[in-house]
Design an enzyme around this catalytic site. Sequence first.
Site, PDB file in Angstrom:
ATOM      1  N   ARG A  43       0.824  -1.219   0.000  1.00 38.04           N
ATOM      2  CA  ARG A  43       0.000   0.000   0.000  1.00 38.04           C
ATOM      3  C   ARG A  43       0.853   1.262   0.000  1.00 38.04           C
ATOM      4  O   ARG A  43       2.031   1.254   0.331  1.00 38.04           O
ATOM      5  CB  ARG A  43      -0.926   0.007   1.208  1.00 38.04           C
ATOM      6  CG  ARG A  43      -0.187   0.062   2.558  1.00 38.04           C
ATOM      7  CD  ARG A  43      -0.077   1.464   3.110  1.00 38.04           C
ATOM      8  NE  ARG A  43       0.736   1.521   4.308  1.00 38.04           N
ATOM      9  CZ  ARG A  43       1.987   1.936   4.353  1.00 38.04           C
ATOM     10  NH1 ARG A  43       2.607   2.298   3.256  1.00 38.04           N
ATOM     11  NH2 ARG A  43       2.655   1.980   5.498  1.00 38.04           N
ATOM     12  N   GLU A  49      -0.392  10.504   7.809  1.00 35.97           N
ATOM     13  CA  GLU A  49       0.895   9.867   8.094  1.00 35.97           C
ATOM     14  C   GLU A  49       1.110   9.632   9.585  1.00 35.97           C
ATOM     15  O   GLU A  49       1.009  10.576  10.379  1.00 35.97           O
ATOM     16  CB  GLU A  49       2.037  10.757   7.567  1.00 35.97           C
ATOM     17  CG  GLU A  49       2.214  10.682   6.067  1.00 35.97           C
ATOM     18  CD  GLU A  49       2.499   9.272   5.598  1.00 35.97           C
ATOM     19  OE1 GLU A  49       3.498   8.693   6.050  1.00 35.97           O
ATOM     20  OE2 GLU A  49       1.716   8.745   4.798  1.00 35.97           O
ATOM     21  N   ASP A  52      -2.419   6.294  12.381  1.00 35.29           N
ATOM     22  CA  ASP A  52      -3.301   5.133  12.593  1.00 35.29           C
ATOM     23  C   ASP A  52      -3.066   4.538  13.977  1.00 35.29           C
ATOM     24  O   ASP A  52      -4.013   4.196  14.682  1.00 35.29           O
ATOM     25  CB  ASP A  52      -3.133   4.071  11.489  1.00 35.29           C
ATOM     26  CG  ASP A  52      -1.727   3.516  11.367  1.00 35.29           C
ATOM     27  OD1 ASP A  52      -0.757   4.246  11.692  1.00 35.29           O
ATOM     28  OD2 ASP A  52      -1.568   2.354  10.957  1.00 35.29           O
ATOM     29  N   SER A 146       5.622  -4.074   2.771  1.00 35.98           N
ATOM     30  CA  SER A 146       5.845  -5.472   2.371  1.00 35.98           C
ATOM     31  C   SER A 146       5.611  -6.396   3.564  1.00 35.98           C
ATOM     32  O   SER A 146       5.104  -7.510   3.415  1.00 35.98           O
ATOM     33  CB  SER A 146       7.267  -5.651   1.834  1.00 35.98           C
ATOM     34  OG  SER A 146       8.227  -5.385   2.835  1.00 35.98           O
ATOM     35  N   ASP A 190      -2.106  -0.776   7.548  1.00 31.82           N
ATOM     36  CA  ASP A 190      -1.503  -1.579   6.474  1.00 31.82           C
ATOM     37  C   ASP A 190      -2.273  -2.870   6.235  1.00 31.82           C
ATOM     38  O   ASP A 190      -2.537  -3.252   5.091  1.00 31.82           O
ATOM     39  CB  ASP A 190      -0.044  -1.894   6.826  1.00 31.82           C
ATOM     40  CG  ASP A 190       0.758  -0.636   7.096  1.00 31.82           C
ATOM     41  OD1 ASP A 190       0.245   0.461   6.800  1.00 31.82           O
ATOM     42  OD2 ASP A 190       1.883  -0.747   7.602  1.00 31.82           O
ATOM     43  N   ASN A 233      14.389  -0.995   8.041  1.00 26.22           N
ATOM     44  CA  ASN A 233      13.687  -2.169   8.565  1.00 26.22           C
ATOM     45  C   ASN A 233      13.089  -1.810   9.923  1.00 26.22           C
ATOM     46  O   ASN A 233      13.808  -1.536  10.882  1.00 26.22           O
ATOM     47  CB  ASN A 233      14.645  -3.353   8.688  1.00 26.22           C
ATOM     48  CG  ASN A 233      13.905  -4.605   9.097  1.00 26.22           C
ATOM     49  OD1 ASN A 233      13.247  -4.625  10.136  1.00 26.22           O
ATOM     50  ND2 ASN A 233      13.995  -5.623   8.289  1.00 26.22           N
ATOM     51  N   LYS A 234      11.755  -1.815   9.966  1.00 21.42           N
ATOM     52  CA  LYS A 234      11.046  -1.316  11.151  1.00 21.42           C
ATOM     53  C   LYS A 234      11.247  -2.193  12.386  1.00 21.42           C
ATOM     54  O   LYS A 234      11.193  -1.695  13.513  1.00 21.42           O
ATOM     55  CB  LYS A 234       9.556  -1.183  10.856  1.00 21.42           C
ATOM     56  CG  LYS A 234       9.131   0.208  10.445  1.00 21.42           C
ATOM     57  CD  LYS A 234       9.661   0.676   9.113  1.00 21.42           C
ATOM     58  CE  LYS A 234       8.866   0.196   7.933  1.00 21.42           C
ATOM     59  NZ  LYS A 234       9.541   0.372   6.642  1.00 21.42           N
TER      60      LYS A 234
HETATM   61  P1  ADP Z   1       7.985  -2.383   4.861  1.00 19.97           P
HETATM   62  O1  ADP Z   1       7.918  -0.889   4.851  1.00 19.97           O
HETATM   63  O2  ADP Z   1       8.271  -2.901   3.489  1.00 19.97           O
HETATM   64  O3  ADP Z   1       6.828  -3.031   5.528  1.00 19.97           O
HETATM   65  P2  ADP Z   1       9.464  -3.550   7.073  1.00 19.97           P
HETATM   66  O4  ADP Z   1      10.827  -3.206   7.577  1.00 19.97           O
HETATM   67  O5  ADP Z   1       8.322  -3.402   7.982  1.00 19.97           O
HETATM   68  O6  ADP Z   1       9.278  -2.720   5.725  1.00 19.97           O
HETATM   69  O7  ADP Z   1       9.461  -5.069   6.587  1.00 19.97           O
HETATM   70  C1  ADP Z   1      10.434  -5.533   5.683  1.00 19.97           C
HETATM   71  C2  ADP Z   1      10.670  -7.005   5.913  1.00 19.97           C
HETATM   72  O8  ADP Z   1       9.592  -7.776   5.325  1.00 19.97           O
HETATM   73  C3  ADP Z   1      11.918  -7.536   5.211  1.00 19.97           C
HETATM   74  O9  ADP Z   1      13.089  -7.307   5.985  1.00 19.97           O
HETATM   75  C4  ADP Z   1      11.594  -9.016   5.112  1.00 19.97           C
HETATM   76  O10 ADP Z   1      11.859  -9.691   6.315  1.00 19.97           O
HETATM   77  C5  ADP Z   1      10.089  -9.012   4.857  1.00 19.97           C
HETATM   78  N1  ADP Z   1       9.878  -9.097   3.401  1.00 19.97           N
HETATM   79  C6  ADP Z   1       9.665  -8.105   2.515  1.00 19.97           C
HETATM   80  N2  ADP Z   1       9.567  -8.584   1.257  1.00 19.97           N
HETATM   81  C7  ADP Z   1       9.727  -9.919   1.335  1.00 19.97           C
HETATM   82  C8  ADP Z   1       9.733 -11.004   0.396  1.00 19.97           C
HETATM   83  N3  ADP Z   1       9.596 -10.799  -0.904  1.00 19.97           N
HETATM   84  N4  ADP Z   1       9.918 -12.243   0.875  1.00 19.97           N
HETATM   85  C9  ADP Z   1      10.065 -12.462   2.200  1.00 19.97           C
HETATM   86  N5  ADP Z   1      10.070 -11.512   3.129  1.00 19.97           N
HETATM   87  C10 ADP Z   1       9.918 -10.256   2.711  1.00 19.97           C
HETATM   88 MG    MG Z   2       6.311  -2.878   7.580  1.00 27.57          MG
END
Ligand code: ADP
Ligand code: MG
Length: 371
Positions: A43, A49, A52, A146, A190, A233-234
């Site tokens: 999303r 911003e 939520d 993601s 999200d 990475n959060k």
């Molecule tokens: P985002 O803003 O994308 O949510 P986050 O730091 O919260 O960032 O999460 C990212 C983490 O999600 C990655 O470090 C990984 O562990 C997981 N992740 C993202 N894409 C994939 C993928 N294609 N396959 C497996 N895990 C993934």
């Molecule tokens: Mg995230």
Amino acid sequence: MAAEDPATRRVQVAEHPRLLKLKEMFNSKFGSTPKFYVRAPGRVNIIGEHIDYCGYSVIPMAVEQDMLIAVEPVKTHTLQLANTDPLYLDFSTTANNICIDKTKPLWHNYFLCGFKGIQEHFGLSKLPGMNCLVDGNIPPSSGLSSSSALVCCAGLVTLTVLGLRLSKVELAEICAKSERYIGTEGGGMDQSISFLAEEGTAKLIEFSPLRATNVKLPSGAVFVIANSCVEMNKAATSHFNVRVMECRLAAKVLAKHKGLQWDNVLRLEEVQSKLGISLEEMLLVTEDGLHPEPYSREEICRCLGISLEKLRTQILTPNTQDELTFKLYQRAKHVYSEAARVLQFKQEVWGQRLTTYWSRMGRLHCVPRAH
Ligand code: ADP
Ligand code: MG
């Protein structure tokens, strides 16, 4: 819409190159054929911003990029996870004893969050095993969520393997809660948009109770989402949780300042609703009750009349309890003014003056929420 189950449809795998490739990789990995595929989108947030998790409404929309998982239920109680991206290593565990390590946010832990969320919701002690091959194309740690797409996809995979049903709203609520097992104290935006999004429309997402309303986008508008290529990475860093905790502490200090019962207050929205005043008035309360200089832990303890030990162990998260200073004023100001921006948008939509709003906004590019 929201009361519905997630949609299912029959597809000819041969007609979808991505599915076909996934099916072939699945076969070479597990020596069998997937029984079904599940997808959940990432999303982008348009307005609202970082509010939520303070209880306020937001306006996100789904993006095309998604998490896609090929699945085969198996008779053993083993969960085997593989990924089309070799960066993400294979993982296997017994499905009955799920352990999520908050200190190491490895990719499979996000899957386990969704898996565990469904297990707990139905109070199941045993879960069936499955082989899963994950294929994601959302840029990771770039603010397009993601992580939530993976948690949501895993939750839906688990529900489908169990042959059980839940509405999209129930799934979103379960996955919002279960993503916190990774250690991040996120709100529900999200996961809500991942389940409730529809093509061609953004959504106004409101909480308590969770509901989503279509926000029609101006026809012909193009949203450009720029990737700065800086990853955050959060779960591996404390930046995100520090921000959530600053909002939480601001809520408690403001509640105390206004003579409210502050112990159970977690969100800035609760302070507003307890006082029964407008967002503009909350901005005045913020000016009156907080100062712009960062607060030390000791000052927060003095304001709330609590010990440092209580602050560290009962209010802060494990990855924020050693922070020395917190920006309460800036967070409260941001949250109340950003919530007012969403509210103004909502009133414009209700007043059918949407086109004017969009042109006045003059901001059809989106910034992914990195932290
Ligand atoms: P985002 O803003 O994308 O949510 P986050 O730091 O919260 O960032 O999460 C990212 C983490 O999600 C990655 O470090 C990984 O562990 C997981 N992740 C993202 N894409 C994939 C993928 N294609 N396959 C497996 N895990 C993934
Ligand atoms: Mg995230």
